[in-house]
Design an enzyme around this catalytic site. Sequence first.
Site, PDB file in Angstrom:
ATOM      1  N   ASP A  56       0.865  -1.168   0.000  1.00 43.68           N
ATOM      2  CA  ASP A  56       0.000   0.000   0.000  1.00 43.68           C
ATOM      3  C   ASP A  56       0.909   1.227   0.000  1.00 43.68           C
ATOM      4  O   ASP A  56       1.730   1.396   0.904  1.00 43.68           O
ATOM      5  CB  ASP A  56      -0.845  -0.033   1.285  1.00 43.68           C
ATOM      6  CG  ASP A  56      -2.230   0.528   1.098  1.00 43.68           C
ATOM      7  OD1 ASP A  56      -2.340   1.616   0.511  1.00 43.68           O
ATOM      8  OD2 ASP A  56      -3.189  -0.108   1.559  1.00 43.68           O
ATOM      9  N   GLU A  79      -6.799   3.966  -5.516  1.00 48.79           N
ATOM     10  CA  GLU A  79      -8.071   4.207  -4.834  1.00 48.79           C
ATOM     11  C   GLU A  79      -8.614   5.548  -5.316  1.00 48.79           C
ATOM     12  O   GLU A  79      -8.022   6.592  -5.061  1.00 48.79           O
ATOM     13  CB  GLU A  79      -7.854   4.249  -3.319  1.00 48.79           C
ATOM     14  CG  GLU A  79      -9.151   4.362  -2.556  1.00 48.79           C
ATOM     15  CD  GLU A  79      -8.951   4.799  -1.106  1.00 48.79           C
ATOM     16  OE1 GLU A  79      -9.767   4.413  -0.264  1.00 48.79           O
ATOM     17  OE2 GLU A  79      -8.003   5.554  -0.817  1.00 48.79           O
ATOM     18  N   ASP A  95      -3.114   4.657  -2.158  1.00 52.78           N
ATOM     19  CA  ASP A  95      -4.123   5.224  -1.283  1.00 52.78           C
ATOM     20  C   ASP A  95      -4.506   6.633  -1.745  1.00 52.78           C
ATOM     21  O   ASP A  95      -3.640   7.412  -2.163  1.00 52.78           O
ATOM     22  CB  ASP A  95      -3.501   5.283   0.126  1.00 52.78           C
ATOM     23  CG  ASP A  95      -4.490   5.648   1.204  1.00 52.78           C
ATOM     24  OD1 ASP A  95      -5.451   4.893   1.400  1.00 52.78           O
ATOM     25  OD2 ASP A  95      -4.287   6.691   1.867  1.00 52.78           O
ATOM     26  N   HIS A 134     -11.235  -2.921   3.924  1.00 51.38           N
ATOM     27  CA  HIS A 134     -11.118  -2.567   5.343  1.00 51.38           C
ATOM     28  C   HIS A 134     -11.843  -1.273   5.703  1.00 51.38           C
ATOM     29  O   HIS A 134     -11.731  -0.821   6.836  1.00 51.38           O
ATOM     30  CB  HIS A 134      -9.631  -2.465   5.698  1.00 51.38           C
ATOM     31  CG  HIS A 134      -8.939  -1.396   4.876  1.00 51.38           C
ATOM     32  ND1 HIS A 134      -8.776  -1.495   3.510  1.00 51.38           N
ATOM     33  CD2 HIS A 134      -8.425  -0.209   5.216  1.00 51.38           C
ATOM     34  CE1 HIS A 134      -8.180  -0.416   3.059  1.00 51.38           C
ATOM     35  NE2 HIS A 134      -7.950   0.385   4.071  1.00 51.38           N
ATOM     36  N   ASP A 135     -12.521  -0.671   4.756  1.00 51.06           N
ATOM     37  CA  ASP A 135     -13.219   0.596   5.022  1.00 51.06           C
ATOM     38  C   ASP A 135     -14.734   0.473   4.991  1.00 51.06           C
ATOM     39  O   ASP A 135     -15.428   1.462   5.223  1.00 51.06           O
ATOM     40  CB  ASP A 135     -12.808   1.648   3.973  1.00 51.06           C
ATOM     41  CG  ASP A 135     -11.362   2.067   4.108  1.00 51.06           C
ATOM     42  OD1 ASP A 135     -10.832   2.052   5.226  1.00 51.06           O
ATOM     43  OD2 ASP A 135     -10.750   2.419   3.073  1.00 51.06           O
TER      44      ASP A 135
HETATM   45  C1  NOJ Z   1      -8.138   5.083   2.453  1.00 50.16           C
HETATM   46  C2  NOJ Z   1      -7.793   3.898   3.281  1.00 50.16           C
HETATM   47  O1  NOJ Z   1      -8.344   2.751   2.686  1.00 50.16           O
HETATM   48  C3  NOJ Z   1      -8.328   4.181   4.668  1.00 50.16           C
HETATM   49  O2  NOJ Z   1      -8.275   3.046   5.480  1.00 50.16           O
HETATM   50  C4  NOJ Z   1      -7.531   5.317   5.243  1.00 50.16           C
HETATM   51  O3  NOJ Z   1      -8.073   5.666   6.503  1.00 50.16           O
HETATM   52  C5  NOJ Z   1      -7.588   6.542   4.324  1.00 50.16           C
HETATM   53  N1  NOJ Z   1      -7.393   6.198   2.951  1.00 50.16           N
HETATM   54  C6  NOJ Z   1      -6.535   7.551   4.699  1.00 50.16           C
HETATM   55  O4  NOJ Z   1      -5.266   7.089   4.337  1.00 50.16           O
END
Ligand code: NOJ
Length: 539
Positions: free
Chosen positions: A105, A272, A207, A337-338
């Site tokens: 990542d 992302e 990210d 994970h979000d």
């Molecule tokens: C996206 C990530 O998937 C998330 O877990 C993170 O909190 C934010 N970006 C900030 O880096």
Amino acid sequence: MPEPTIWWKHGIVYQIYPRSFQDSDGDGIGDLRGVIDRLDYLNDGTERSLGVDAIWFSPTYPSPMADFGYDVSDYCGVHPDFGDLATMDELIEKAHARGIRVILDFVPNHSSSQHPWFLESRSSVAASKRDWYVWRDAKPDGSPPNNWIAVFGGPAWEWDQATQQYYLHMFLKEQPDLNWRNPHLVAAMHDVLRFWMRRGVDGFRIDVMDRILKDPDLRDNPPAIDRNAARRFGQTALQQHTQDQNWPEIIDAVRAIRKVADEFPERMTVGEVFGPPENIVRYYGGPSLDGLHLAFNFSLVRIWDRRWTAEHVRAKVEAFAAALPSGCWPNYVLGNHDVDRFASRVGADGRGEERARVAALLLLTLRGTPFVYYGEELGMTNARVPEERLRDPARTYGRGRDPERTPMQWTPAGGFTSGEPWLPYGDLSRNVEQQSADGRSLLSLYRRLSWFRRSSDVLRFGDYAAVDGTPAGVYAYTRTYGDERLLTALSFTNEPIAFELPASLAVREQIISTHERAGAAASQLIELAANEGRLLRLG
Ligand code: NOJ
């Protein structure tokens, strides 16, 4: 000419949340040694394993863990909770020996406020790295430079008393935004990519790709049109992100990152990015294919109960494919994970497991790279985490993201750690040990599907075409490669349903049923039990 197999297009990517996959030293936190110990689960070259082609780790860098690793304090190290560089090297080597690629990542939008770069930057307005972050004077009335809101709530600006300026942070104040307009910062970040690729890393999940550059004039975001959205997505949904997200110049930074990746053979980047398909596909770089290799297609992640319908899912699959410029490759994600676990998002009526089986068949038979989030293969649901054990600082999304980050469920007793796990386990009745022993389990279905896909040119390379005229509640599509053709038929209803396939799509045999129905005789009448999916060979 047979199609060349390209790992990031034709393989399956498995996301590991490293704190939660396997702990090897009893401290309750997953680590890299634990992943090494579990590599055979991921791919041991046989159908007893999951058959994944690549693993992506959420961040493993040194970090104060304000945002569990998405606040990096050293881009070229490994957090002692996870191991050290030597263990990472060993992991890369052992993964490669099994044919598993390793994706890290990369977190370019912000560092930790404890990163030496930021410590230097905030030491004085004249600091040599002052401009590596985004510093601005207050407005005459002392308020922040503009109205931007941090994704995790509150203003995106933090006042620094010592140097009398604000710094920008699109996430926590412990995550100051880096300034991608500064060439020295850009060069340093490119060197980070080279550092890892030299160590054998095969690619990067990037990210917050869609925020690394913002409006240089820092103009206000206009208010949101749909202010109700703020209830679900938090304060940040109160604005339209015209000035601080998807800023047009980002694509130039993306192209430069791609060039660095291309210095090494067979590397990949997946970003992302949020927004409608037309926006996401811009990050592929257009017909010249000089942007990201993949940009996440989150349309299936945005599905909750009410949207789990044949019509909605088909529309989402096709909208993304239609937006992709020619030569660009689709991808699909059910969870990460979000967001709430998939089986929970579609399981309010208790039928999440059935739908997770249908989703597995969908994910692994569509044309595009499948991303599997650890535990999805077991049908893991959101865990109930008691208030006092919640750890995620980002409460934007109500209860935070801990329920989808709980330890991997290896055995009926857990099997993740010999100590106290950092987050409590979820429902341990779903575990690898029992599902491995049960040929009808979701895990067994995942294994069958993934090994079938690995051996199937038509699933990896073939064209997609929807079958029109199926009854409401059914989504069916073919995949065709040369003279081979498969049909996926998925039911989204709680009632049995049947439909007649046209003679032009002659059924030969059943390959897989999510309900493990015995290989039905070749028949043009496609019968589906409630929430059943079937994969059939045509021809
Ligand atoms: C996206 C990530 O998937 C998330 O877990 C993170 O909190 C934010 N970006 C900030 O880096």
